[in-house]
Design a protein around this motif. Structure first.
Motif, PDB file in Angstrom:
ATOM      1  N   LYS A 155      -8.998  -0.109  -6.664  1.00 34.01           N
ATOM      2  CA  LYS A 155      -9.176   0.158  -5.659  1.00 34.01           C
ATOM      3  C   LYS A 155      -8.168   0.899  -5.333  1.00 34.01           C
ATOM      4  O   LYS A 155      -6.673   1.008  -6.118  1.00 34.01           O
ATOM      5  CB  LYS A 155      -9.716   0.193  -4.618  1.00 34.01           C
ATOM      6  N   GLY A 156      -7.510   1.719  -4.621  1.00 39.34           N
ATOM      7  CA  GLY A 156      -6.582   2.863  -4.173  1.00 39.34           C
ATOM      8  C   GLY A 156      -6.289   4.162  -4.810  1.00 39.34           C
ATOM      9  O   GLY A 156      -7.214   4.641  -4.165  1.00 39.34           O
ATOM     10  N   ASN A 157      -5.456   5.511  -5.096  1.00 43.63           N
ATOM     11  CA  ASN A 157      -5.421   6.679  -4.460  1.00 43.63           C
ATOM     12  C   ASN A 157      -4.219   6.416  -5.513  1.00 43.63           C
ATOM     13  O   ASN A 157      -3.934   5.469  -6.586  1.00 43.63           O
ATOM     14  CB  ASN A 157      -4.236   6.334  -3.357  1.00 43.63           C
ATOM     15  N   SER A 158      -3.816   7.748  -5.610  1.00 43.66           N
ATOM     16  CA  SER A 158      -3.517   8.087  -7.072  1.00 43.66           C
ATOM     17  C   SER A 158      -1.794   8.113  -6.864  1.00 43.66           C
ATOM     18  O   SER A 158      -1.392   8.391  -8.002  1.00 43.66           O
ATOM     19  CB  SER A 158      -3.146  10.313  -6.554  1.00 43.66           C
ATOM     20  N   GLN A 159      -1.519   7.303  -6.400  1.00 41.72           N
ATOM     21  CA  GLN A 159       0.050   6.922  -6.014  1.00 41.72           C
ATOM     22  C   GLN A 159       0.222   5.280  -6.163  1.00 41.72           C
ATOM     23  O   GLN A 159       1.166   4.700  -7.020  1.00 41.72           O
ATOM     24  CB  GLN A 159       0.869   6.816  -4.678  1.00 41.72           C
ATOM     25  N   ARG A 160      -0.884   4.686  -6.178  1.00 43.54           N
ATOM     26  CA  ARG A 160      -1.350   3.372  -6.898  1.00 43.54           C
ATOM     27  C   ARG A 160      -2.632   2.633  -6.265  1.00 43.54           C
ATOM     28  O   ARG A 160      -2.989   3.041  -5.400  1.00 43.54           O
ATOM     29  CB  ARG A 160      -0.195   2.729  -5.923  1.00 43.54           C
ATOM     30  N   ILE A 161      -2.520   2.217  -7.886  1.00 42.31           N
ATOM     31  CA  ILE A 161      -4.201   1.982  -7.518  1.00 42.31           C
ATOM     32  C   ILE A 161      -4.098   0.156  -8.995  1.00 42.31           C
ATOM     33  O   ILE A 161      -3.544  -0.045  -9.198  1.00 42.31           O
ATOM     34  CB  ILE A 161      -4.957   2.407  -8.425  1.00 42.31           C
ATOM     35  N   LEU A 162      -5.327  -0.622  -8.434  1.00 40.07           N
ATOM     36  CA  LEU A 162      -5.666  -2.189  -8.682  1.00 40.07           C
ATOM     37  C   LEU A 162      -7.066  -2.540  -9.113  1.00 40.07           C
ATOM     38  O   LEU A 162      -8.228  -1.700  -8.337  1.00 40.07           O
ATOM     39  CB  LEU A 162      -5.438  -3.232  -6.990  1.00 40.07           C
ATOM     40  N   LEU A 163      -6.639  -3.043 -10.223  1.00 36.57           N
ATOM     41  CA  LEU A 163      -7.809  -3.304 -11.434  1.00 36.57           C
ATOM     42  C   LEU A 163      -8.337  -4.497 -10.723  1.00 36.57           C
ATOM     43  O   LEU A 163      -7.752  -5.788 -10.901  1.00 36.57           O
ATOM     44  CB  LEU A 163      -7.173  -2.735 -12.543  1.00 36.57           C
ATOM     45  N   SER A 164      -9.525  -4.248 -11.102  1.00 37.62           N
ATOM     46  CA  SER A 164     -10.185  -5.701 -11.006  1.00 37.62           C
ATOM     47  C   SER A 164     -11.058  -6.403 -12.453  1.00 37.62           C
ATOM     48  O   SER A 164     -11.873  -4.962 -13.052  1.00 37.62           O
ATOM     49  CB  SER A 164     -11.470  -5.751  -9.683  1.00 37.62           C
ATOM     50  N   PHE A 165     -11.439  -7.384 -12.509  1.00 34.52           N
ATOM     51  CA  PHE A 165     -11.725  -7.391 -14.054  1.00 34.52           C
ATOM     52  C   PHE A 165     -12.798  -8.739 -13.524  1.00 34.52           C
ATOM     53  O   PHE A 165     -12.937  -9.871 -12.199  1.00 34.52           O
ATOM     54  CB  PHE A 165     -11.108  -7.958 -15.197  1.00 34.52           C
ATOM     55  N   GLU A 166     -13.992  -8.481 -14.049  1.00 36.52           N
ATOM     56  CA  GLU A 166     -15.668  -9.562 -13.821  1.00 36.52           C
ATOM     57  C   GLU A 166     -14.715 -11.117 -14.212  1.00 36.52           C
ATOM     58  O   GLU A 166     -15.076 -11.782 -13.229  1.00 36.52           O
ATOM     59  CB  GLU A 166     -15.956  -9.972 -14.719  1.00 36.52           C
ATOM     60  N   THR A 167     -13.600 -11.505 -15.271  1.00 36.82           N
ATOM     61  CA  THR A 167     -13.407 -13.054 -14.917  1.00 36.82           C
ATOM     62  C   THR A 167     -12.611 -13.961 -14.520  1.00 36.82           C
ATOM     63  O   THR A 167     -12.017 -14.790 -15.084  1.00 36.82           O
ATOM     64  CB  THR A 167     -13.583 -14.194 -16.472  1.00 36.82           C
ATOM     65  N   THR A 168     -11.925 -12.956 -13.700  1.00 34.95           N
ATOM     66  CA  THR A 168     -11.023 -13.269 -13.159  1.00 34.95           C
ATOM     67  C   THR A 168     -10.227 -12.923 -11.795  1.00 34.95           C
ATOM     68  O   THR A 168     -11.189 -11.758 -11.595  1.00 34.95           O
ATOM     69  CB  THR A 168      -9.344 -12.494 -14.374  1.00 34.95           C
ATOM     70  N   LYS A 169      -9.849 -13.078 -11.142  1.00 37.33           N
ATOM     71  CA  LYS A 169      -9.433 -13.263  -9.016  1.00 37.33           C
ATOM     72  C   LYS A 169      -7.958 -12.179  -9.433  1.00 37.33           C
ATOM     73  O   LYS A 169      -8.302 -11.341  -8.247  1.00 37.33           O
ATOM     74  CB  LYS A 169      -9.680 -14.469  -8.421  1.00 37.33           C
ATOM     75  N   GLU A 170      -7.832 -12.406 -10.495  1.00 35.57           N
ATOM     76  CA  GLU A 170      -5.912 -11.350  -9.978  1.00 35.57           C
ATOM     77  C   GLU A 170      -6.927  -9.761 -10.728  1.00 35.57           C
ATOM     78  O   GLU A 170      -7.264  -9.290 -11.474  1.00 35.57           O
ATOM     79  CB  GLU A 170      -5.218 -11.716 -11.799  1.00 35.57           C
ATOM     80  N   GLN A 171      -6.019  -9.361  -9.756  1.00 34.98           N
ATOM     81  CA  GLN A 171      -5.925  -8.184  -9.592  1.00 34.98           C
ATOM     82  C   GLN A 171      -4.179  -7.022 -10.355  1.00 34.98           C
ATOM     83  O   GLN A 171      -3.696  -7.470  -9.303  1.00 34.98           O
ATOM     84  CB  GLN A 171      -6.414  -7.667  -8.297  1.00 34.98           C
ATOM     85  N   ILE A 172      -4.804  -6.522 -11.134  1.00 34.50           N
ATOM     86  CA  ILE A 172      -3.513  -6.113 -12.017  1.00 34.50           C
ATOM     87  C   ILE A 172      -3.137  -4.426 -11.506  1.00 34.50           C
ATOM     88  O   ILE A 172      -4.137  -3.624 -11.492  1.00 34.50           O
ATOM     89  CB  ILE A 172      -3.917  -5.489 -12.949  1.00 34.50           C
ATOM     90  N   PRO A 173      -1.584  -4.457 -11.480  1.00 36.52           N
ATOM     91  CA  PRO A 173      -1.459  -3.618 -10.705  1.00 36.52           C
ATOM     92  C   PRO A 173      -1.204  -1.683 -11.565  1.00 36.52           C
ATOM     93  O   PRO A 173      -1.014  -2.439 -12.881  1.00 36.52           O
ATOM     94  CB  PRO A 173      -0.184  -3.881 -10.285  1.00 36.52           C
ATOM     95  N   VAL A 174      -1.283  -0.813 -11.137  1.00 36.18           N
ATOM     96  CA  VAL A 174      -0.890   0.264 -12.234  1.00 36.18           C
ATOM     97  C   VAL A 174       0.632   0.567 -11.756  1.00 36.18           C
ATOM     98  O   VAL A 174      -0.062   1.521 -10.052  1.00 36.18           O
ATOM     99  CB  VAL A 174      -2.555   0.857 -12.168  1.00 36.18           C
ATOM    100  N   SER A 175       1.101   1.105 -12.200  1.00 39.74           N
ATOM    101  CA  SER A 175       2.226   2.160 -11.764  1.00 39.74           C
ATOM    102  C   SER A 175       1.855   3.519 -11.128  1.00 39.74           C
ATOM    103  O   SER A 175       0.652   3.666 -11.797  1.00 39.74           O
ATOM    104  CB  SER A 175       3.620   1.703 -12.514  1.00 39.74           C
ATOM    105  N   LYS A 176       3.292   3.735 -10.781  1.00 39.36           N
ATOM    106  CA  LYS A 176       2.748   5.375 -10.687  1.00 39.36           C
ATOM    107  C   LYS A 176       2.537   6.200 -12.188  1.00 39.36           C
ATOM    108  O   LYS A 176       2.466   7.440 -12.403  1.00 39.36           O
ATOM    109  CB  LYS A 176       3.743   5.946  -9.457  1.00 39.36           C
ATOM    110  N   ARG A 177       3.442   6.121 -12.400  1.00 37.20           N
ATOM    111  CA  ARG A 177       2.916   6.902 -14.471  1.00 37.20           C
ATOM    112  C   ARG A 177       2.364   6.495 -15.297  1.00 37.20           C
ATOM    113  O   ARG A 177       1.800   7.747 -15.866  1.00 37.20           O
ATOM    114  CB  ARG A 177       4.889   6.063 -14.758  1.00 37.20           C
ATOM    115  N   HIS A 178       1.073   5.365 -14.408  1.00 39.64           N
ATOM    116  CA  HIS A 178       0.265   5.261 -15.348  1.00 39.64           C
ATOM    117  C   HIS A 178      -0.835   5.415 -14.629  1.00 39.64           C
ATOM    118  O   HIS A 178      -1.970   5.422 -15.755  1.00 39.64           O
ATOM    119  CB  HIS A 178       0.445   3.810 -16.323  1.00 39.64           C
TER     120      HIS A 178
END
Length: 295
Positions: A259-282
């Motif tokens: 979820k998010g936009n082209s500036q910043r998104i968060l990734l979710s996985f099946e077996t963990t509750k932690e949401q992983i950030p994606v930096s703008k450059r990636h």
């Protein structure tokens, strides 16, 4: 003699070790401040402050100045420019020479700070030659000792054996390219190995001097004493594990949602509750991979 030579040629990995920069700068800054308080090497009590500031506050500025110089130079050289890495490690003699450069810059700025804060009047040039330089050398001695001690505690020393192992792993990082077979990751610092299945990895997280590897089916992450950059070279053949942040690598095949936009998104996985950030450059790269996976 051989032992001494090996010590100066000993290799280090200071990459991404901001804790080391911070502790080194703070401790040396505190030590220098205490030294200035006790011995008054800048003769502040013999001069007249230009401003209505207590001498003790002025003396504190020397330590702050030195701490700032140390942290800034370390950050620029290692973190920003990536001067040292696994292919070009940092050696002890380079560490000492860099400290000399730090002390020279800090001493120069300290002198400017002193002349700015204090009314010293006319100073005989011989005073700098016979007093300032010897005094700077005396100040440098305890700072060298402290740096060597911190060097033993906070830097990652690579022995010749681990260096050789590291080079072998770089040349042939995986014994098998099967995604379902386990691979062995060896720490370049301590005698530690862990087994992981590349296809099962969900994400890899940098945590101080360690990396945490989260995999499907594991109740808790595996810890390995290594830098994230070191691990990235070992998993390079597995193109589905990509960098999304300066602290994270993720397996795009294991991403459940984002979820998010082209500036910043968060990734979710099946077996963990932690949401992983994606930096703008990636962000662009990660979204591109996700589109390929969805197809």
């Amino acid at each position: 003699m051989t032992k001494i030579t090996n010590y100066f040629l000993r290799k280090h990995q200071l990459v991404d070790n901001q804790t080391y920069y911070l502790k080194l700068s703070m401790i040396i800054g505190i030590v220098l401040t205490i030294f200035v308080f006790i011995f008054d090497p800048y003769d502040n009590y013999l001069a007249i402050p230009k401003f209505e500031i207590p001498i003790q506050i002025i003396q504190l500025g020397y330590g702050i100045n030195t701490a700032f110089v140390i942290y800034t130079l370390y950050w620029i050289l290692f973190q920003k420019l990536g001067f040292a890495n696994e292919n070009r490690p940092w050696k002890t003699y380079q560490h000492w020479l860099f400290l000399v450069a730090i002390l020279s810059i800090a001493g120069f700025l300290g002198t400017i700070y002193h002349r700015f804060m204090m009314d010293v009047g006319e100073v005989d040039p011989n005073y700098y030659v016979f007093v300032t330089i010897p005094r700077s050398i005396i100040i440098a001695i305890p700072l060298f000792i402290i740096t060597i001690l911190l060097d033993q505690i906070y830097t990652n020393k690579a022995t010749p054996k681990t260096i050789e192992t590291s080079l072998n792993l770089t040349a042939n990082p995986l014994k098998t390219t099967s995604l379902n077979n386990k691979i062995i990751l060896k720490s370049p610092v301590v005698n530690q190995c862990i087994e992981v299945t590349p296809a099962a990895i969900e994400y890899i997280k940098a945590s101080g001097n360690y990396v945490e590897i989260f995999a499907t089916g594991d109740k808790k992450p595996q810890l390995l004493r290594a830098s994230l950059r070191y691990i990235s070279e070992r998993i390079q053949p597995y193109h589905f594990i990509i960098k999304c942040h300066r602290q994270y690598f993720v397996n795009v095949q294991k991403i459940k949602s984002h979820k998010g936009n082209s500036q910043r998104i968060l990734l979710s996985f099946e077996t963990t509750k932690e949401q992983i950030p994606v930096s703008k450059r990636h962000t662009k790269e990660v979204l591109s991979y996700l589109k390929q996976v969805e197809k």
